[in-house]
Enzyme design. Structure first.
Site, PDB file in Angstrom:
ATOM      1  N   PRO A  31       0.828  -1.207   0.000  1.00  0.00           N
ATOM      2  CA  PRO A  31       0.000   0.000   0.000  1.00  0.00           C
ATOM      3  C   PRO A  31       0.859   1.251   0.000  1.00  0.00           C
ATOM      4  O   PRO A  31       1.874   1.322   0.695  1.00  0.00           O
ATOM      5  CB  PRO A  31      -0.801  -0.125   1.303  1.00  0.00           C
ATOM      6  CG  PRO A  31      -0.836  -1.583   1.568  1.00  0.00           C
ATOM      7  CD  PRO A  31       0.484  -2.109   1.095  1.00  0.00           C
ATOM      8  N   GLU A  32       0.481   2.216  -0.796  1.00  0.00           N
ATOM      9  CA  GLU A  32       1.220   3.468  -0.843  1.00  0.00           C
ATOM     10  C   GLU A  32       0.502   4.513   0.002  1.00  0.00           C
ATOM     11  O   GLU A  32      -0.507   4.235   0.653  1.00  0.00           O
ATOM     12  CB  GLU A  32       1.376   3.908  -2.296  1.00  0.00           C
ATOM     13  CG  GLU A  32       2.202   2.919  -3.112  1.00  0.00           C
ATOM     14  CD  GLU A  32       2.602   3.459  -4.478  1.00  0.00           C
ATOM     15  OE1 GLU A  32       2.645   4.691  -4.648  1.00  0.00           O
ATOM     16  OE2 GLU A  32       2.880   2.637  -5.372  1.00  0.00           O
TER      17      GLU A  32
END
Length: 296
Positions: free
Chosen positions: A2-3
């Site tokens: 996840p960014e």
């Protein structure tokens, strides 16, 4: 992994349940995730009130009323879900079933809050996530957060700042943007998208968008604006939800449907008037997507 937009989506989803709630009990069902849980974490958190949920780069920050902050990283497959009473609380439309196998529920926050009793459950099949603790006043000294650059959404990020970081650098532009010491929280997906918006080739040297005197060029100014815009758009859309990531209410983010270049190899470039086709190259072991025609 996840960014930044995905982690911000998680933070916003958890905040209404967690902020202002008392941790009646923190239950850890194993000794470690990617790393061992901090010694005494259960005792330190139990009985404390959650005063705020924050985020730094890709880390979720849970601030407690004694000045302690729990630092959480989702790793590759980590996610939170909220359960109120016997039924999972999933506001909004349900799109994608997450893992609810109890053998993957590794940390459970038993909460007493303004909305009653609830549980916030951290589930992580691959166990690449982790939790750590730090005192809020020393959060920037934590080994995971130490030396991080400015947030891509904050006022500290400017063309002038980035020009100072990039002057004289032969490092490829994409690699320089992924360096967390330059900008915190940028990842592979959104760097590709920002470079496409700025019409900059990922493999060109970082120093080529800085003048010899260390001033930002117009290309640098456009890049900074593109970084801000792509992150803002992704947060607004709820994160990209690629692979394992889902929002805390079980719904998917939709920014992946708006990708202009990422994962679009061999498809037409979406720049108006461009005749190019999206190409993929590998940089430092990671896929890079760009248009060879309009990205210079």
């Amino acid at each position: 992994m996840p960014e930044l937009p995905e982690v911000e989506t998680v933070r916003r989803g958890l905040a209404p349940t967690m902020e202002g709630a008392r941790i009646a009990r923190l239950e850890l069902r194993r000794k470690d995730l990617r790393f061992p849980f901090p010694e005494g974490l259960e005792a330190r958190a139990t009985g404390r009130n959650i005063v705020a949920l924050g985020r730094r780069a890709k880390y979720l920050l849970i601030d407690l009323d004694d000045g302690t902050t729990i630092i959480s990283h989702l790793g590759m497959s980590g996610s939170f879900r909220i359960e109120a009473g016997p039924v999972s609380d999933r506001p909004g439309e349900f799109h994608h079933l997450r893992s609810k196998d109890e053998k993957h529920d590794h940390a459970i926050f038993h909460l007493e809050g303004p909305h009653g009793i609830s549980r916030v459950i951290y589930n992580d099949p691959r166990r690449f996530g982790f939790m750590d603790v730090a005192h809020r006043s020393e959060i920037d000294l934590n080994p995971f957060l130490f030396g991080l650059g400015p947030e891509p959404t904050g006022n500290e990020l400017s063309a002038a700042y980035l020009a100072k970081r990039f002057i004289g650098k032969a490092q490829p532009l994409k690699s320089a943007l992924l360096d967390q010491k330059n900008i915190a929280g940028l990842g592979n997906i959104y760097v590709c998208e920002a470079l496409w918006r700025a019409h900059l080739r990922p493999a060109r040297a970082a120093a080529t968008i800085v003048t010899k005197t260390g001033k930002p060029t117009k290309q640098m100014e456009l890049l900074v604006a593109s970084i801000r815009d792509v992150i803002a758009d992704a947060i607004k859309a709820g994160g990209s939800s690629l692979r394992d990531h889902i929002q805390t209410d079980g719904s998917l983010g939709y920014f992946q449907h708006s990708f202009s270049v990422y994962d679009r190899e061999s498809l037409p470039c979406r720049t108006p008037g461009c005749s190019g086709t999206v190409a993929r190259i590998v940089q430092a072991g990671r896929s890079t997507f760009y248009c060879p025609v309009c990205q210079k």
